[in-house]
Scaffold this motif. Structure first.
Motif, mmCIF file in Angstrom:
data_model
loop_
_atom_site.group_PDB
_atom_site.id
_atom_site.type_symbol
_atom_site.label_atom_id
_atom_site.label_comp_id
_atom_site.label_asym_id
_atom_site.label_seq_id
_atom_site.Cartn_x
_atom_site.Cartn_y
_atom_site.Cartn_z
ATOM 1 N N SER A 1 -49.548 7.087 -102.965
ATOM 2 C CA SER A 1 -50.363 8.247 -102.606
ATOM 3 C C SER A 1 -49.578 9.247 -101.751
ATOM 4 C CB SER A 1 -51.607 7.811 -101.813
ATOM 5 O OG SER A 1 -52.391 6.949 -102.581
ATOM 6 N N CYS A 2 -48.493 8.773 -101.144
ATOM 7 C CA CYS A 2 -47.732 9.621 -100.216
ATOM 8 C C CYS A 2 -46.640 10.421 -100.903
ATOM 9 C CB CYS A 2 -47.084 8.757 -99.124
ATOM 10 S SG CYS A 2 -48.261 7.718 -98.259
ATOM 11 N N LYS A 3 -46.378 10.076 -102.161
ATOM 12 C CA LYS A 3 -45.206 10.619 -102.836
ATOM 13 C C LYS A 3 -45.209 12.152 -102.867
ATOM 14 C CE LYS A 3 -42.717 10.123 -107.151
ATOM 15 N NZ LYS A 3 -43.024 10.193 -108.576
ATOM 16 N N GLU A 4 -46.317 12.715 -103.324
ATOM 17 C CA GLU A 4 -46.375 14.162 -103.494
ATOM 18 C C GLU A 4 -46.148 14.878 -102.160
ATOM 19 O OE1 GLU A 4 -50.009 15.487 -105.221
ATOM 20 O OE2 GLU A 4 -49.329 17.583 -105.350
ATOM 21 N N LEU A 5 -46.787 14.371 -101.136
ATOM 22 C CA LEU A 5 -46.672 15.020 -99.828
ATOM 23 C C LEU A 5 -45.252 14.913 -99.287
ATOM 24 C CD1 LEU A 5 -49.175 16.416 -98.785
ATOM 25 C CD2 LEU A 5 -49.293 14.733 -96.960
#
Lengths: 323, 323, 323, 323
Positions: free
Chosen positions: A67-71
């Motif tokens: 879930s953190c990848k994009e950010l």
């Protein structure tokens, strides 16, 4: 010295929390310093991105690394745990699915409160039981931090476009500091009162929405049965005393409006199962229609409507052909 | 020529009413000729006065002679019975309390249909069972007259100021003739479809209103119990998906709005007993919230709220102090 | 030594409760040894007396010293705290008002579990959330004791005459030991399944009772309105498919039966407020009538019926004269 | 002379109907003379056969000639119309599907009242609106005949075995005459009061049954969800205050009882659609649970349960697996 300033304000204002006023002012003065963000789900992800768009460096964490990848690619710093985030940022926004998650993220072994800095501002945008919000606020206050509840109205679309409405509960003197951040993510930021009232406002709105949608579905079904054209009926209701958000903005009858779940086979939107899980029953106040609405959403879940938008109650109540 | 066009269209379309087309055109051409008005109660009286203000000579009748006094002084001709009115006027508006009154005024021994002229336009603004409207239409058609149902939304205030909304059912080709008269008395005149659909639209609106009001009362009570200020809660609902006419225009909580019954101890307005007497149950369509709303208004009547405005449901559901 | 035996059995059997089988048999063999009793309220007091009548020495405790007076005079030993009782007795019955009391009496600083003996049998007859029963069972098991839930059906009268019904949840192999004590206080002792199912059975019964009573009140009101004599109507219902406990044993209409609250202005019996406080909403199962019944009892509480017997719903729904 | 006798009885008894007393006594004395029977459907056919078994010659009629075949073969006389039957028999039983059929069979162009004999006893066992029963009684009385309503409880099985329950409304002095015939077809014949009260009693029983069944279904679902065995739960309810006919005689959960529709995939029994069509809303009395029960049966009809037994509400409310 900071402590002194803070203390004096508290004495002057009969304040109920012991947050260091000087640190508060440091927060305000250095407003574009980093902001923590816990919970990068469907809602949290676009919310955090909007903070970054407004120039805030974001330090984030989520139990699911993917879930953190994009950010991360957008330049956010990703840390392992809420405690780690609290160690680096003195303003933190949390956006989590339910009360147990909030309890864990704040008071768990790797929770925010394990390493929270004095004077930190903790804003929880999750939709949870107001009693849990109050507990978190008490726990934070013991450590010199401020907890505010700020649940949102509006879905993923509004989160993406920064058009959410925030309903905020907590110390009034901290509202401006909260609003500074929340207005990056929402079009409306409303102060509701002491901690927990943000959640209360959201519960109230959801209950009336739950009622209004079923009422609209019943009415549209009845009118169609009595020979009225659904578009015309919606128009008449919307210029009369039957008007409500479910009739004029989110009409449940396919063909009446575009861009709503009823126009797309009840895909997307707000799942019936979420509506059924909302608990309205926090007080002894009689809520007969709210309670029955709740039960009808439960019945829908039992009959296969769990994952459809809640406006599919129109279909659930519709008589099948030939009867 | 109008008659020819009319006749030919009827033949071509297998039309279902046998009104003399030539007389219809006479009606239209001589539009400021006299109009009959039956039923001079709280609503009918100001409606008839508005017709007169627009230059229509009115020929009226009411079972209570004293109801006719004001109109007579304004120059209206008062006759003894609906039959007498039908003998003189070929456009008649009726405004009566309930289905039995309508049946009597149209089909009773001194009823309109005893002496109705061929081609007459009969507009019933009473709120009644759509099935009765259909029966009246069939009876009128056998005598060469046209019956339309045109119930109103809006109370005595709107009747006085000519701001009623009319929901009209009947032959589409007669709608303009009806609208000519109704627009003297209302701000909106909406064509709903075949005869009975005006009543259907009104029933639908009333049902959703009945639900919305109780839902709003429950929600406001719940929010207050959870610590929210009622004015603030109303504001939040009205900018969110809980918004409805009962929350933004007719709020049931004393102190939230001015000029509504809740600001005046629930005096005036729309009596709970009327809300309880409305029957929503004309079809086999499930209307669980509508039905429960209906029952709650009945419970209120049983507990002394019969003559208060229906928004007093806020008070009925409010917990007494100290619980 | 018991402890040693205990441990070995557990290792051998991967058992889910750690009670020592030898001690269980010791308990049974020495059955007329002392029994602990916590909670000497309206129900607990006569229950404890019935234990004494059957020859069990009772060691009791209650937060209110005056509640213990009668039992002390009858020869019971009164101790200061649940912990003190647990120190002396290895079979303890608790009868407390609500979940928080149970949590405190078992797990509080002076609670039973502070000094519970290995192998003890702890029977809780309070009516509480089944989830709390399960928590207590887990906590007891960790200390080598057995917790069973055994809520009762029947009021003070049945408690006094020893005619209660006990619904018992917990390990089946302990049921006989529990029944030995409970049968001194009740006429029926029913094994329901694993821990928590006693509470579940009670919740289920209460929900159906709540529905049946309102249904009976509505039906009797309707029949009276339709011209039926209430006694005759009750007789007809009771020989037909409408028959239920509320119609044939506890009829809510004054004059139909003797010896029930409706014959005594709804004094005594089971208070409406208790009915309104029962929470049926533990699962996601739809319970539309149960939920509405709950709301109606809440409405009654809001309108002054809180302290009357719940059968006063007949009066609450009755139309006043002249309507 | 008959008229004189009659008149004197009326004077003496302040009677409310003008039936010829002498003829009444002739009816009684010649009791095994022929009896008329109109309506040979699923219920009427076995009822008429039971009359014949008890030695009454039957003169019957039905709109569907094929319905008369079996009775004709058994020796009944079949006539063309109700009027024809009334011409031959002075005691007539009618068993028809609904109010309009009753109106037609009594007051239609070939109806009973066209040729009814003075002093005739007309017993209607149809389940209809009590207001229609009263109208028929007034119409019959004008012609010197007595109309009584006598709806039944019990289905085709009870009709076949002569075990129906009759709820009878009408002049008390005619009850024995009615009972003489009805007791050939039923095990219980209960006098309810003036005309219409038989229907009222049936409506009341059906409403409480409708509520009790859904309440039982909710309760059983809830208990199963909470871990209780359904058979055990039913046993506990049936010895407690939750007991009702739906729990102890017609349990809706498959596997709990034998010989009921739930044991046979909800085939047979009493169709949900019938339950949904029953109208409880004849008076202004609040019936919130009755009304909601009604709506739930409607929802079931809308979702495919129309032709299943009404106890299938257990299945309708059951959560699907995996939720």
């Amino acid at each position: 010295m900071a402590a002194i300033l803070r203390g004096s304000r508290c004495l002057a204002e009969k304040c109920h929390n012991h947050v260091n006023a000087a640190q508060v002012s440091i927060r305000s003065m250095a407003s574009k310093t980093q902001v923590g963000f816990i919970g990068l789900g469907n809602m949290g992800n676009p919310m955090a991105k909007n903070l970054m768009k407004h120039g805030y460096p974001v330090i984030a964490s989520d139990v699911f690394p993917e879930s953190c990848k994009e950010l991360r690619e957008l330049g956010a710093q990703i840390l392992d745990s809420p405690a780690d985030v609290a160690d680096k940022a003195d303003r933190i926004v949390t956006m989590l699915p339910s009360s147990p998650n909030v309890i864990d993220v704040y008071t768990g072994p790797n929770g925010i409160l394990k390493r929270v800095k004095k004077g930190s501002l903790l804003i929880d945008s999750s939709t949870i039981d107001p009693a849990v919000s109050k507990e978190m606020a008490v726990a934070a206050e013991k450590l010199g931090a401020v907890f505010m509840d700020a649940p949102v109205s509006g879905g993923v679309g509004a989160a993406t476009s920064g058009k959410l409405t925030f309903m905020v509960g907590g110390p009034e003197e901290e509202f401006n500091a909260a609003k500074e951040l929340l207005s990056c993510m929402g079009a409306n930021v409303v102060y509701c009162g002491q901690v927990g009232t943000g959640q209360a406002a959201k519960i109230c709105n959801n209950m009336l929405l739950a009622i209004g949608m079923i009422g609209t579905a019943e009415t549209m079904n009845l009118g169609i049965r009595l020979g009225l054209d659904p578009k015309l009926l919606a128009k008449i209701l919307n210029m009369s005393s039957g008007r409500c958000w479910s009739s004029d903005t989110y009409n449940p009858v396919p063909g009446v409006m575009e861009g709503v779940p009823s126009a797309n086979n009840y895909q997307g939107g707000f799942g019936t199962t979420l509506m059924a899980k909302v608990c309205f029953v926090f007080t002894f106040t009689p809520v007969p229609l709210g309670s029955l609405a709740h039960q009808i959403y439960r019945m829908m879940c039992a009959r296969g409507y769990a994952s459809k938008d809640f406006s599919s109650v129109f279909q659930f109540l519709r008589e099948e052909e030939g009867q």
